[in-house]
Design a protein around this motif. Structure first.
Motif, PDB file in Angstrom:
ATOM      1  N   ASN A   5       0.848  -1.191   0.000  1.00  0.00           N
ATOM      2  CA  ASN A   5       0.000   0.000   0.000  1.00  0.00           C
ATOM      3  C   ASN A   5       0.884   1.242   0.000  1.00  0.00           C
ATOM      4  OD1 ASN A   5      -2.891  -0.815   0.172  1.00  0.00           O
ATOM      5  ND2 ASN A   5      -2.130  -1.958   1.945  1.00  0.00           N
ATOM      6  N   LEU A   7       1.111   5.288  -0.187  1.00  0.00           N
ATOM      7  CA  LEU A   7       0.334   6.495   0.082  1.00  0.00           C
ATOM      8  C   LEU A   7       1.108   7.712  -0.422  1.00  0.00           C
ATOM      9  CD1 LEU A   7      -2.084   7.897   1.440  1.00  0.00           C
ATOM     10  CD2 LEU A   7      -0.812   7.831   3.597  1.00  0.00           C
ATOM     11  N   ASP A  30      -0.892  -0.940  -4.415  1.00  0.00           N
ATOM     12  CA  ASP A  30      -2.164  -0.223  -4.454  1.00  0.00           C
ATOM     13  C   ASP A  30      -1.842   1.207  -4.035  1.00  0.00           C
ATOM     14  OD1 ASP A  30      -3.969  -2.199  -5.266  1.00  0.00           O
ATOM     15  OD2 ASP A  30      -4.156  -2.996  -3.229  1.00  0.00           O
ATOM     16  N   HIS A  32      -2.751   4.995  -2.912  1.00  0.00           N
ATOM     17  CA  HIS A  32      -3.746   5.794  -2.211  1.00  0.00           C
ATOM     18  C   HIS A  32      -3.238   7.240  -2.161  1.00  0.00           C
ATOM     19  CE1 HIS A  32      -5.444   1.933  -0.745  1.00  0.00           C
ATOM     20  NE2 HIS A  32      -4.161   1.594  -0.635  1.00  0.00           N
ATOM     21  N   GLN A  43      -5.268   7.687   6.852  1.00  0.00           N
ATOM     22  CA  GLN A  43      -5.076   6.594   5.893  1.00  0.00           C
ATOM     23  C   GLN A  43      -4.103   5.540   6.427  1.00  0.00           C
ATOM     24  OE1 GLN A  43      -6.108   6.367   2.379  1.00  0.00           O
ATOM     25  NE2 GLN A  43      -6.375   8.467   1.690  1.00  0.00           N
ATOM     26  N   GLN A  46      -5.777   3.282   8.633  1.00  0.00           N
ATOM     27  CA  GLN A  46      -6.638   2.361   7.891  1.00  0.00           C
ATOM     28  C   GLN A  46      -5.845   1.290   7.148  1.00  0.00           C
ATOM     29  OE1 GLN A  46      -8.973   4.910   5.341  1.00  0.00           O
ATOM     30  NE2 GLN A  46      -9.813   6.070   7.076  1.00  0.00           N
ATOM     31  N   ASN A  48      -3.446   1.928   4.806  1.00  0.00           N
ATOM     32  CA  ASN A  48      -3.172   2.329   3.422  1.00  0.00           C
ATOM     33  C   ASN A  48      -1.796   2.955   3.225  1.00  0.00           C
ATOM     34  OD1 ASN A  48      -5.741   1.505   2.719  1.00  0.00           O
ATOM     35  ND2 ASN A  48      -6.642   3.542   2.906  1.00  0.00           N
ATOM     36  N   CYS A  77       4.882   2.719   9.013  1.00  0.00           N
ATOM     37  CA  CYS A  77       4.902   3.388   7.709  1.00  0.00           C
ATOM     38  C   CYS A  77       6.319   3.838   7.400  1.00  0.00           C
ATOM     39  CB  CYS A  77       3.955   4.588   7.735  1.00  0.00           C
ATOM     40  SG  CYS A  77       3.918   5.546   6.212  1.00  0.00           S
TER      41      CYS A  77
END
Length: 337
Positions: A5, A7, A30, A32, A43, A46, A48, A77
């Motif tokens: 993910n 971001l 993916d 975001h 985010q 969540q 993401n 992150c």
């Protein structure tokens, strides 16, 4: 294979699209998006944001504040800062807060792939093409043009901030550029940060290339000259020559670096006029009188470079006739060679 993910956090839609295009196609992700730091933290909570590309200068919550929360809450992150503000101190601050690395805008796709590999985040084929987005580029709305315009100026002012920081050995606070289309008789409204009751000094330089032309003005609040002279260590000069030298040197640094930053992004080479001192110790309105007669509608970009703890500000005003913005946008999105 589990996707990563990614971001992308930036207040500019144009910058978010540029960053998304720079992500290698060979990387299973993916993507975001977040429009500011507060949105990014939501985010990440969540799930993401395994990897985040984080801008620095944003409204609501900037990159510094965002990184502080990520560190405080120990959020899972990995953060790579992507910013037009490339001052050494900006880089040091973010790395100290836990960012993995710091790269400058506009993104160099090959360097990004190399960096991702270096940290073991992306292990794909180095020859992998960059991903493409299917969103249509044209026709552009005025909002989209303004957003792209603001982003290209943001990158250019970052170059100027870096040069100023090195010259003055100070950290330069950089704002989000303020962009407006105004009538020629409203030009004074574009400089909201200057106290109109105080006298100012100003330097102007014109520039032109590939159908794009404009004027750059640097404005100084005259009450701040003593601090500027101290920063430049011009004490050996008497008062009037020291002010003049400071005026020209700071103006050349700011205007030159900004125009070089614009040139690189637009792939043009600007021809510059010689700098002109529009006024010394005069009211702002009288200085602007000669400038605002040239075009009926003006795209005005205001940037205020600040050294907060010294109480010093340098205001840069970039002025373009309205049609120049359309040409700039066309070059940015690749519809004009």
């Amino acid at each position: 294979m589990t996707k990563t993910n990614v971001l992308i956090c930036d207040d500019s839609a144009f910058a978010r699209k540029q960053m998304a295009r720079a992500v290698p196609d060979g990387w299973e992700v993916d993507i975001h998006f977040a429009v500011n730091g507060m949105n990014a933290i939501e985010q990440i909570h969540q799930g993401n944001g395994d990897v985040m590309f984080l801008d620095l200068n944003m409204p609501v919550m900037d990159g510094y504040q965002t990184m502080e929360i990520i560190r405080k809450e120990d959020l899972p992150c990995l953060v790579i800062v992507v910013s037009g503000d490339v001052q050494p101190e900006a880089r040091q601050r973010m790395l100290a807060k836990g960012a993995l690395d710091f790269i400058r805008k506009p993104i160099d796709n090959d360097k990004l792939s190399t960096l991702l590999k270096q940290y073991g985040i992306y292990t794909g084929d180095s020859a992998a093409t960059q991903r493409t987005l299917q969103a249509a580029i044209s026709p552009a709305s005025e909002t989209e043009m303004f957003d792209a315009f603001r982003e290209v100026v943001n990158v250019a002012m970052g170059r100027a901030g870096e040069n100023l920081a090195r010259l003055l050995n100070e950290f330069i606070d950089l704002p989000i550029p303020n962009v407006n289309v105004i009538e020629n008789n409203e030009l004074h409204m574009a400089i909201a940060e200057i106290n109109r009751n105080e006298s100012v000094s100003a330097v102007s330089k014109g520039f032109v290339s590939a159908g794009i032309h404009g004027e750059a003005l640097v404005l100084f609040n005259d009450t701040e000259f003593a601090s500027i002279i101290e920063l430049l260590n011009y004490h050996q000069l008497s008062a009037a020559p020291a002010q003049l030298e400071a005026l020209m040197d700071i103006s050349n640094i700011i205007i030159g670096a900004c125009l070089n930053g614009l040139s690189e992004q637009l792939n043009v080479t600007f021809s510059h006029s010689s700098p002109i001192i529009l006024g010394r110790n005069r009211e702002l309105e009288s200085i602007l009188t000669t400038t605002r007669q040239r075009w009926s509608r003006i795209v005005a970009v205001e940037v205020c470079f600040a050294i907060k703890h010294k109480g010093v500000n340098f205001d840069l005003l970039l002025l373009f006739p309205e049609k120049s913005m359309e040409r700039i946008y066309s070059r940015l999105v690749g519809t004009e060679g």
